[in-house]
Design a protein around this motif. Structure first.
Motif, short mmCIF file in Angstrom:
data_model
loop_
_atom_site.label_atom_id
_atom_site.label_comp_id
_atom_site.label_asym_id
_atom_site.label_seq_id
_atom_site.Cartn_x
_atom_site.Cartn_y
_atom_site.Cartn_z
N ARG A 39 42.76 33.46 41.08
CA ARG A 39 43.39 34.00 42.32
C ARG A 39 43.53 35.72 42.36
O ARG A 39 44.21 36.11 43.09
CB ARG A 39 44.98 33.71 41.96
N LYS A 42 38.38 36.57 44.26
CA LYS A 42 36.55 36.40 44.26
C LYS A 42 36.25 35.75 45.61
O LYS A 42 35.36 36.12 46.34
CB LYS A 42 36.37 35.24 43.09
N THR A 43 36.78 34.65 45.95
CA THR A 43 36.51 33.98 47.09
C THR A 43 36.32 34.62 48.49
O THR A 43 35.62 34.88 49.20
CB THR A 43 37.11 32.54 47.44
N VAL A 44 37.84 35.40 48.56
CA VAL A 44 37.97 36.11 49.73
C VAL A 44 36.89 37.30 49.70
O VAL A 44 36.37 37.84 50.71
CB VAL A 44 39.44 36.70 49.88
N ASP A 335 45.85 45.81 50.41
CA ASP A 335 46.43 45.99 51.74
C ASP A 335 47.88 45.82 51.70
O ASP A 335 48.70 46.00 52.67
CB ASP A 335 45.72 45.12 52.68
N ARG A 438 53.71 37.70 50.00
CA ARG A 438 52.18 37.07 50.19
C ARG A 438 52.16 37.05 51.55
O ARG A 438 52.96 36.30 52.48
CB ARG A 438 52.01 35.57 49.85
N1 LIG Z 1 46.67 40.27 51.41
C1 LIG Z 1 45.45 40.07 50.64
N2 LIG Z 1 45.46 39.12 50.15
C2 LIG Z 1 44.57 38.34 49.45
C3 LIG Z 1 43.18 39.36 49.44
N3 LIG Z 1 42.39 38.50 49.00
C4 LIG Z 1 42.90 37.67 48.30
N4 LIG Z 1 44.36 37.61 48.62
C5 LIG Z 1 45.05 36.44 48.16
O1 LIG Z 1 44.98 36.07 47.00
C6 LIG Z 1 44.68 34.72 47.08
C7 LIG Z 1 43.58 34.20 46.04
O2 LIG Z 1 42.18 34.54 46.42
P1 LIG Z 1 40.88 33.95 46.22
O3 LIG Z 1 39.70 34.78 46.74
O4 LIG Z 1 41.19 32.55 46.59
O5 LIG Z 1 40.91 34.18 44.45
P2 LIG Z 1 39.94 33.41 43.52
O6 LIG Z 1 40.76 32.49 42.80
O7 LIG Z 1 39.56 34.62 42.45
O8 LIG Z 1 38.86 32.93 44.36
C8 LIG Z 1 44.18 34.13 48.43
O9 LIG Z 1 44.76 32.95 48.74
C9 LIG Z 1 45.30 35.42 49.10
O10 LIG Z 1 46.59 34.86 49.16
C10 LIG Z 1 43.00 40.34 50.31
O11 LIG Z 1 41.83 41.31 50.39
N5 LIG Z 1 44.23 40.65 50.84
#
Ligand SMILES: Nc1nc2c(ncn2[C@@H]2O[C@H](COP(=O)(O)OP(=O)(O)O)[C@@H](O)[C@H]2O)c(=O)[nH]1
Ligand SMILES: [Mg+2]
Length: 470
Positions: A39, A42-44, A335, A438
């Motif tokens: 969370r 990474k994916t985003v 943000d 969130r």
């Molecule tokens: N506001 C905002 N929330 C983000 C951003 N990047 C991630 N998130 C939040 O963080 C959560 C986890 O992101 P994700 O990329 O799935 O995390 P991962 O588990 O590291 O791949 C997302 O579902 C969003 O709620 C961002 O740039 N801005």
């Protein structure tokens, strides 16, 4: 047989010479690792980075893009046939579709190759035509990096360490009770081993949910395809006798199997080949959870960054083919804060990084700390409140779908004001309250040539890749 084996190796060495040649002289390959705890974002991050490298209208801080030297960008089949492909198209559709939503969280390693056609700058620019640079992006859980510390620890050391950490953590209560009722020197009985592992895993999962970061072994939280296998069916036990055939003896064996068959192969196949690394951190989330979560994050980050000092560990120094040249240490989701607070968030990241760096340098790797948002979900506004100007961010709340403006609390100018109480083990912030909401991703109307909106993703790309695109 023997002849077959010899020609096999010969063939391979010729091939690897070939690939080294083509990498050095013709088409450089950059392996960019993207990690962070679950969370962290990474994916985003990967999705938005790729989208913004394909359409570079919002990348003024990436020189090769703003100068127009990147002539084309395209996705290509990745070089590793057995690693799942990063599902870029699905994730991008989630973020930028009609009803935008955050992508599903991923639970294992994945990879994507993006290739850029770049016109060289400087002396060579007039002499040679454009060349192709391949960027292999590798997404892997930070939890798995934390397992590196297990390689230096015997089962007894690891147990003592894990149990002492669990001592102060509320979610461990049931697990502690179960251990107290367990005799490790008794004969192994599989249901007992499974019950212990299950209870231990449940504790780790809950600790993670409460905001604790340092929850090894990493595969217990993110098992991937190993779920239920013996290498994951162990738990820490207090030191004691371990006669042949006993529960404790088997726990030691499985712990060693986990290290040899799970941890080491991950480092060998994925980690050892990385050139550039970004470590993403949900620092705001930890600050919101309180001082204990911040202290735990500090330790987890020191553990993760420790993996980039191969000298520390003999196994790692033996397998590291190349050295990681650059490490970006980035707070995500900036943000959530008005930009006037960003320098403070960066200062907190710098303090965390310095803490890890002070104990050893990263074998020459360049490091930088930064605050960024891979996908900007808010807009800024300033309202007056009791005669004072209050800086806010506004967005759509994930839970209700309603618009809300948030003032998340002032971060201190001196990061020590957060990190010192965290180190001292305080349970709540004394003079401040940090809230997090969130937000849902905003609906976007992208112009041709523009990627999704972000904060400082272009600077991140410049630091990580800029020199290779020059
Ligand atoms: N506001 C905002 N929330 C983000 C951003 N990047 C991630 N998130 C939040 O963080 C959560 C986890 O992101 P994700 O990329 O799935 O995390 P991962 O588990 O590291 O791949 C997302 O579902 C969003 O709620 C961002 O740039 N801005
Ligand atoms: Mg993910």
């Amino acid at each position: 047989m023997v002849i077959g084996a010899i020609s096999d190796t010969l063939g391979r060495s010729v091939e690897s010479v070939g690939s080294v040649l083509s990498e050095t002289f013709f088409e450089p390959v950059i392996r960019l690792g993207v990690t962070g705890l679950s969370r962290a974002g990474k994916t985003v991050f990967i999705t938005s980075l790729v989208a913004n490298l394909l359409d570079r209208g919002r990348m003024p801080g990436l020189q090769a893009a703003s100068s127009g030297r990147i002539q084309a960008a395209f996705l290509q089949p990745q070089p590793d046939d057995t690693v799942p492909r990063f599902d870029y198209e699905t994730h991008l559709a989630a973020l930028t579709g009609r009803a935008p939503h955050w992508p599903e969280s991923t639970r294992a390693v994945s990879e994507l190759r993006l290739s850029l056609r770049v016109q060289p700058s400087g002396l060579l620019s007039g002499l040679s035509g454009p060349r192709t640079v391949h960027i292999d992006i590798v997404d892997y859980p930070g939890e798995w990096l934390l397992d590196l510390s297990l390689l230096d620890q015997s089962y007894d050391q690891w147990s003592a360490d894990t149990l002492s950490r669990a001592e102060a953590r509320d979610p461990a209560r049931q697990f502690r009770a179960l251990i107290d009722a367990t005799d490790g020197s008794a004969a192994l009985d599989e249901p007992t081993a499974q019950a212990l592992a299950r209870s231990f895993t449940a504790y780790l999962v809950e600790a993670r949910e409460q905001g604790f970061s340092d929850c090894t072994p990493g595969r217990f939280l993110l098992p991937g395809e190993l779920e239920g296998s013996p290498a994951l069916t162990f738990a820490p036990l207090p030191a004691g006798e371990a006669p042949r055939g006993s529960l404790r003896r088997e726990m030691v064996r499985r712990y060693e199997a986990y290290k040899a068959q799970v941890v080491k192969p991950f480092f060998r196949t994925h980690f050892a080949r990385i050139d550039r690394q970004v470590v993403l951190v949900d620092a705001l989330g930890a600050i919101h959870s309180g001082p204990q979560a911040v202290e735990d994050l500090r330790r987890a980050m020191a553990g993760i960054l420790g993996a980039f000092r191969p000298g520390r560990n003999s196994f790692l120094s033996a397998i590291m083919g190349r050295r990681v040249e650059k490490i970006l240490f980035a707070a995500t989701k900036a943000d959530h804060l008005h930009h006037s607070q960003h320098p403070r968030l960066t200062a907190i990241m710098e303090a965390l990084l310095r803490d890890a760096r002070d104990r050893a340098d990263f074998a020459g790797a360049k490091t930088q700390a930064m605050a960024l948002a891979a996908l900007r979900a808010t807009v800024e506004e300033t309202r007056s409140h009791d005669g004072k100007a209050l800086d806010l961010v506004r967005g759509t709340l994930l839970d209700t779908g309603k618009q809300a403006a948030l003032h998340p609390g002032e971060l201190p100018e001196d990061p020590g004001h957060l990190l010192a109480p965290a180190r001292k083990g305080e349970t709540a912030w004394l003079d401040a309250d940090y809230s997090v909401m969130r937000f849902a991703p905003a609906e976007l109307t992208l112009k041709p040539g523009e990627g999704p909106p972000h904060i400082r993703l272009d600077r991140a790309a410049e630091f990580l890749l800029g020199d290779k695109l020059a």
